[in-house]
Design a protein around this motif. Structure first.
Motif, PDB file in Angstrom:
ATOM      1  N   LYS A  70       0.802  -1.223   0.000  1.00 30.65           N
ATOM      2  CA  LYS A  70       0.000   0.000   0.000  1.00 30.65           C
ATOM      3  C   LYS A  70       0.833   1.270   0.000  1.00 30.65           C
ATOM      4  O   LYS A  70       0.338   2.331  -0.387  1.00 30.65           O
ATOM      5  CB  LYS A  70      -0.958   0.011   1.189  1.00 30.65           C
ATOM      6  N   ASP A  71       2.113   1.192   0.415  1.00 27.23           N
ATOM      7  CA  ASP A  71       2.947   2.387   0.412  1.00 27.23           C
ATOM      8  C   ASP A  71       3.713   2.562  -0.894  1.00 27.23           C
ATOM      9  O   ASP A  71       4.585   3.424  -1.008  1.00 27.23           O
ATOM     10  CB  ASP A  71       3.921   2.377   1.601  1.00 27.23           C
ATOM     11  N   LYS A  72       3.391   1.748  -1.891  1.00 27.09           N
ATOM     12  CA  LYS A  72       3.991   1.879  -3.218  1.00 27.09           C
ATOM     13  C   LYS A  72       3.035   2.620  -4.155  1.00 27.09           C
ATOM     14  O   LYS A  72       1.849   2.784  -3.855  1.00 27.09           O
ATOM     15  CB  LYS A  72       4.328   0.494  -3.780  1.00 27.09           C
ATOM     16  N   GLY A  83       5.109  -7.580  -8.464  1.00 26.04           N
ATOM     17  CA  GLY A  83       4.603  -6.400  -7.803  1.00 26.04           C
ATOM     18  C   GLY A  83       5.113  -6.142  -6.406  1.00 26.04           C
ATOM     19  O   GLY A  83       4.925  -5.060  -5.868  1.00 26.04           O
ATOM     20  N   SER A  84       5.790  -7.126  -5.786  1.00 28.69           N
ATOM     21  CA  SER A  84       6.197  -6.944  -4.397  1.00 28.69           C
ATOM     22  C   SER A  84       7.272  -7.945  -4.026  1.00 28.69           C
ATOM     23  O   SER A  84       7.126  -9.144  -4.283  1.00 28.69           O
ATOM     24  CB  SER A  84       4.998  -7.108  -3.454  1.00 28.69           C
ATOM     25  N   VAL A  85       8.359  -7.461  -3.410  1.00 32.98           N
ATOM     26  CA  VAL A  85       9.386  -8.362  -2.900  1.00 32.98           C
ATOM     27  C   VAL A  85       8.789  -9.284  -1.838  1.00 32.98           C
ATOM     28  O   VAL A  85       9.033 -10.497  -1.829  1.00 32.98           O
ATOM     29  CB  VAL A  85      10.556  -7.552  -2.304  1.00 32.98           C
ATOM     30  N   LEU A  86       7.999  -8.704  -0.961  1.00 35.71           N
ATOM     31  CA  LEU A  86       7.405  -9.478   0.127  1.00 35.71           C
ATOM     32  C   LEU A  86       6.515 -10.595  -0.409  1.00 35.71           C
ATOM     33  O   LEU A  86       6.573 -11.745   0.040  1.00 35.71           O
ATOM     34  CB  LEU A  86       6.610  -8.543   1.035  1.00 35.71           C
ATOM     35  N   ALA A  87       5.691 -10.272  -1.395  1.00 39.48           N
ATOM     36  CA  ALA A  87       4.783 -11.277  -1.954  1.00 39.48           C
ATOM     37  C   ALA A  87       5.541 -12.377  -2.683  1.00 39.48           C
ATOM     38  O   ALA A  87       5.218 -13.563  -2.541  1.00 39.48           O
ATOM     39  CB  ALA A  87       3.783 -10.610  -2.893  1.00 39.48           C
ATOM     40  N   VAL A  88       6.550 -12.003  -3.460  1.00 35.70           N
ATOM     41  CA  VAL A  88       7.336 -13.014  -4.177  1.00 35.70           C
ATOM     42  C   VAL A  88       8.022 -13.951  -3.190  1.00 35.70           C
ATOM     43  O   VAL A  88       8.083 -15.167  -3.402  1.00 35.70           O
ATOM     44  CB  VAL A  88       8.359 -12.340  -5.122  1.00 35.70           C
ATOM     45  N   GLY A  89       8.520 -13.399  -2.090  1.00 35.50           N
ATOM     46  CA  GLY A  89       9.118 -14.249  -1.071  1.00 35.50           C
ATOM     47  C   GLY A  89       8.129 -15.250  -0.501  1.00 35.50           C
ATOM     48  O   GLY A  89       8.446 -16.431  -0.313  1.00 35.50           O
ATOM     49  N   ARG A  90       6.908 -14.785  -0.221  1.00 34.93           N
ATOM     50  CA  ARG A  90       5.879 -15.685   0.306  1.00 34.93           C
ATOM     51  C   ARG A  90       5.560 -16.794  -0.705  1.00 34.93           C
ATOM     52  O   ARG A  90       5.322 -17.952  -0.332  1.00 34.93           O
ATOM     53  CB  ARG A  90       4.619 -14.888   0.616  1.00 34.93           C
ATOM     54  N   ILE A  91       5.539 -16.436  -1.972  1.00 35.95           N
ATOM     55  CA  ILE A  91       5.177 -17.416  -3.000  1.00 35.95           C
ATOM     56  C   ILE A  91       6.296 -18.440  -3.194  1.00 35.95           C
ATOM     57  O   ILE A  91       6.039 -19.636  -3.397  1.00 35.95           O
ATOM     58  CB  ILE A  91       4.822 -16.697  -4.313  1.00 35.95           C
ATOM     59  N   ALA A 114      -0.072  -4.369   3.747  1.00 36.88           N
ATOM     60  CA  ALA A 114      -0.917  -4.959   2.707  1.00 36.88           C
ATOM     61  C   ALA A 114      -1.855  -3.916   2.104  1.00 36.88           C
ATOM     62  O   ALA A 114      -2.367  -3.042   2.797  1.00 36.88           O
ATOM     63  CB  ALA A 114      -1.723  -6.115   3.293  1.00 36.88           C
ATOM     64  N   TRP A 115      -2.095  -4.042   0.795  1.00 38.68           N
ATOM     65  CA  TRP A 115      -3.025  -3.138   0.121  1.00 38.68           C
ATOM     66  C   TRP A 115      -4.440  -3.679   0.187  1.00 38.68           C
ATOM     67  O   TRP A 115      -4.665  -4.842   0.517  1.00 38.68           O
ATOM     68  CB  TRP A 115      -2.597  -2.899  -1.314  1.00 38.68           C
ATOM     69  N   GLN A 116      -5.392  -2.828  -0.127  1.00 39.43           N
ATOM     70  CA  GLN A 116      -6.803  -3.182  -0.167  1.00 39.43           C
ATOM     71  C   GLN A 116      -7.418  -2.624  -1.453  1.00 39.43           C
ATOM     72  O   GLN A 116      -6.954  -1.601  -1.977  1.00 39.43           O
ATOM     73  CB  GLN A 116      -7.539  -2.631   1.053  1.00 39.43           C
ATOM     74  N   PRO A 117      -8.475  -3.266  -1.980  1.00 43.73           N
ATOM     75  CA  PRO A 117      -9.037  -2.812  -3.271  1.00 43.73           C
ATOM     76  C   PRO A 117      -9.551  -1.379  -3.225  1.00 43.73           C
ATOM     77  O   PRO A 117      -9.508  -0.675  -4.241  1.00 43.73           O
ATOM     78  CB  PRO A 117     -10.172  -3.814  -3.533  1.00 43.73           C
ATOM     79  N   LEU A 141      -5.628  -9.718  -8.843  1.00 43.83           N
ATOM     80  CA  LEU A 141      -4.918  -9.099  -7.728  1.00 43.83           C
ATOM     81  C   LEU A 141      -5.094  -9.941  -6.465  1.00 43.83           C
ATOM     82  O   LEU A 141      -6.131 -10.558  -6.267  1.00 43.83           O
ATOM     83  CB  LEU A 141      -5.449  -7.683  -7.479  1.00 43.83           C
ATOM     84  N   PHE A 142      -4.065  -9.929  -5.623  1.00 46.54           N
ATOM     85  CA  PHE A 142      -4.186 -10.630  -4.346  1.00 46.54           C
ATOM     86  C   PHE A 142      -3.443  -9.855  -3.263  1.00 46.54           C
ATOM     87  O   PHE A 142      -2.543  -9.056  -3.528  1.00 46.54           O
ATOM     88  CB  PHE A 142      -3.654 -12.070  -4.445  1.00 46.54           C
ATOM     89  N   GLY A 143      -3.839 -10.089  -2.022  1.00 47.58           N
ATOM     90  CA  GLY A 143      -3.213  -9.442  -0.884  1.00 47.58           C
ATOM     91  C   GLY A 143      -2.390 -10.422  -0.067  1.00 47.58           C
ATOM     92  O   GLY A 143      -2.357 -11.626  -0.347  1.00 47.58           O
ATOM     93  N   ILE A 144      -1.714  -9.897   0.945  1.00 45.23           N
ATOM     94  CA  ILE A 144      -0.967 -10.730   1.879  1.00 45.23           C
ATOM     95  C   ILE A 144      -1.272 -10.240   3.295  1.00 45.23           C
ATOM     96  O   ILE A 144      -1.715  -9.105   3.491  1.00 45.23           O
ATOM     97  CB  ILE A 144       0.553 -10.667   1.634  1.00 45.23           C
ATOM     98  N   GLU A 145      -1.021 -11.099   4.253  1.00 46.66           N
ATOM     99  CA  GLU A 145      -1.235 -10.722   5.649  1.00 46.66           C
ATOM    100  C   GLU A 145      -0.007  -9.970   6.139  1.00 46.66           C
ATOM    101  O   GLU A 145       1.038 -10.551   6.438  1.00 46.66           O
ATOM    102  CB  GLU A 145      -1.485 -11.969   6.499  1.00 46.66           C
TER     103      GLU A 145
END
Length: 453
Positions: free
Chosen positions: A354-356, A423-431, A382-385, A374-378
Motif C-alpha cells: 500500500k505504500d507503493k 509487484g512486491s518483494v514481500l509477496a514473491v518471497g511468500r510465494i 498490505a493493500w486493499q481494493p 490481484l491478491f493481498g498478503i497478511e
C-alpha cells in the motif's frame, strides 16, 4: 529462529542520519573495516548487480560476503558468504553477542536496518571474509551501509520510489544516491532510470563527481551490454579491453539483468586490475566459469524474472516471478519479457504494497499483462481494493495468494502462456516459500537463471 524482537524495531521506520550507527560502529571497533568493500546503490537493479559482483569474486574460491535487503524468506538471506554458509542460527548468535556487547543506550537507539548492518559487518569479520559486497538499503547518503569505506561505488539507476523518505524530485533523489561516492575513488553509473529523462541531469552528475575528483565510469560509454552482438563490452580507461559473450546459463537472462551483469563485470575488472592483491583471476579467464553457473546463486537473483514450473491437476503452470515494486521496475520487467521472446499478452497475479505507487505500477503492468488477478498478503503494509483508483477496480481482488491461485487455475489454461507473478518483494518471497523454492535451498546459478522450463 525468532527474530521478532529485532523485527519490532521496523515499526520505528526510517531514522535519517548516520550518527547512531557511527557511535555503535566505533564502539565495536569498526568491524570489517579492514575488509575491502564495494558499495552498490540505486532505485532498481542494485540487488542483482551486487549478486553478480559477489558471484564473480567468489569464483576465485575466496570467502566473499554479500549484504543485501530485503530478504524473501529467511532473515539470514541478508548475509551471505560464499565459503561459509550462513543460516538464521548463526546470525542469531551474532545478534546475541551484539546485544551483550553494546551498552543499552547505544543499542536502543539503533533502527532495524542499522542493527542488521552491524550484524553483517561482525559476521564478515568473524568469518574472515576476503571481500564484502554491500547493497545500499534505501537512498544512499544516510543509509547505514554508508559507514563503510568502499574501494568503489556504483549507482545502478535512479527513479522515484520511497518518496515519503526521498521526496519526489528526481534530481534530489540522484543526490541522495550519489552520497555513497568517495573522494578520488571510482563511481560506476548504470545510466538508467527515470532521472535520465530530466534535462541537465548528466551535467549535474559530472559536476558532483568532479567536485570530489571521482573517476566516473558510465554505462554506454565505458562499459555495457550490446544487444546486437550479445556481448558485454568493457573499455575502461587505461585498462585492457574486454568483450565477453552471453553464453550458457546467461542466455536465459532478460535484458535488464544483462545490463546489470555488464555493470558488475566492469566493477570486477577494475577491482582485479587495480585494487586487490595478486591471485584474483582476470575477468576474461573467470567469465566461462560464470556461464557454467555451478555454484550456488546469490539470493539477490531470486525473484528477478525467475522461472518456476508448478505441477497442477490441469497440467504444469509456467511461472515468471519478479519483484518489480515501482513503475520503472515494472517497465524493466515487461521489456525483459520481450527480450526473452515472450511476446503477446500474459496472464498475471499481482500484489503491491500500500505504500507503493500502486496505480502507476498497474498502469505499466496492464499495458502488457492480461488478464490480471490481484491478491493481498497478511502484513501491516498490505493493500486493499478500496485504495485503487477507479480505473483499476475492474480487476478481481482476492485476500490471499491461495484464493487467487485457485481462481486462476479455473479461469486460465496453463498451456496457453506463462503466468507472471509480480509487484512486491514481500509477496514473491511468500510465494517462493509456498512452492518450496526459497533461496536458502542453495540452487545453482544455472538453475536460478534458467529455471525449470
Amino acid at each position: 529462529m525468532d527474530f521478532d524482537q529485532l523485527f519490532a524495531k521496523r515499526s520505528t521506520h526510517i531514522k535519517p542520519g548516520l550518527q547512531r550507527i557511527e557511535r555503535s560502529y566505533e564502539f565495536l571497533k569498526r568491524p570489517a573495516a579492514g575488509i575491502p568493500a564495494a558499495l552498490i546503490g540505486g532505485t532498481n537493479g542494485k540487488g542483482s548487480t551486487s549478486g553478480f559482483l559477489w558471484y564473480l569474486l567468489a569464483l576465485n574460491q575466496r570467502n566473499i560476503g554479500l549484504f543485501s535487503s530485503p530478504h524473501l524468506a529467511a532473515f539470514s538471506e541478508r548475509c551471505q558468504l560464499s565459503v561459509t554458509p550462513c543460516d538464521d542460527g548463526m546470525l542469531a548468535d551474532v545478534w546475541r553477542e551484539l546485544q551483550k556487547e553494546l551498552p543499552a543506550d547505544l543499542y536502543d537507539e539503533l533502527s532495524f536496518f542499522e542493527i542488521t548492518t552491524l550484524l553483517a559487518f561482525r559476521l564478515f569479520q568473524q568469518k574472515a571474509a576476503d571481500f564484502q559486497v554491500l547493497e545500499v538499503g534505501l537512498g544512499g547518503r544516510w543509509d547505514a551501509t554508508n559507514v563503510s569505506d568502499p574501494l568503489i561505488s556504483a549507482v545502478v539507476s535512479v527513479s522515484k520510489d520511497h518518496q515519503e523518505y526521498l521526496g519526489h524530485d528526481l534530481m534530489g533523489i540522484l543526490d541522495e544516491k550519489l552520497g555513497i561516492m568517495r573522494a578520488e575513488r571510482p563511481l560506476f553509473w548504470g545510466n538508467s532510470g527515470e532521472v535520465c529523462a530530466v534535462p541537465g541531469y548528466r551535467e549535474h552528475l559530472l559536476q558532483k563527481a568532479a567536485k570530489l575528483n571521482v573517476p566516473l565510469f558510465e554505462a554506454g560509454r565505458d562499459f555495457g551490454y550490446d544487444e546486437a552482438s550479445e556481448l558485454v563490452v568493457i573499455n575502461l580507461p587505461n585498462l585492457s579491453f574486454c568483450s565477453l559473450p552471453i553464453q550458457n546459463c546467461l542466455r536465459a537472462t532478460p535484458l535488464f539483468l544483462r545490463r546489470n551483469l555488464a555493470l558488475a563485470a566492469a566493477m570486477y575488472h577494475y577491482l582485479q586490475s587495480t585494487q586487490i592483491e595478486a591471485g584474483w583471476g582476470p575477468l576474461n579467464e573467470i567469465w566461462p566459469l560464470l556461464g557454467e553457473g555451478q555454484a550456488a546463486a546469490p539470493v539477490t537473483l531470486y525473484g528477478r524474472s525467475q522461472r518456476l514450473l508448478i505441477p497442477t491437476e490441469r497440467g504444469p503452470v509456467r511461472l515468471i516471478l519478479d519483484v518489480s515494486h515501482n513503475p520503472d521496475g515494472a517497465q524493466a520487467f515487461l521489456t525483459g519479457l520481450t527480450s526473452r521472446g515472450l511476446a503477446g499478452p500474459m496472464p498475471a497475479l499481482v500484489c503491491i504494497l500500500k505504500d507503493k505507487d500502486m496505480n502507476r505500477i498497474l498502469d505499466v503492468l496492464r499495458s502488457r499483462l492480461h488478464p490480471v488477478i490481484l491478491f493481498g498478503i497478511e502484513h501491516e503494509r498490505a493493500w486493499q481494493p478500496e485504495l485503487l483508483d477507479a480505473r483499476h477496480r475492474d480487476l478481481p481482488f482476492f485476500s490471499n495468494f491461495t484464493e487467487a491461485w485457485n481462481a486462476a487455475l479455473v479461469r486460465w489454461n496453463p498451456a496457453d502462456a506463462p503466468w507472471a507473478v509480480c509487484g512486491s518483494v514481500l509477496a514473491v518471497g511468500r510465494i517462493l516459500q509456498h512452492f518450496d523454492s526459497a533461496p536458502k535451498d542453495g540452487i545453482s546459478l544455472e538453475r536460478c537463471l534458467s529455471g525449470d522450463w
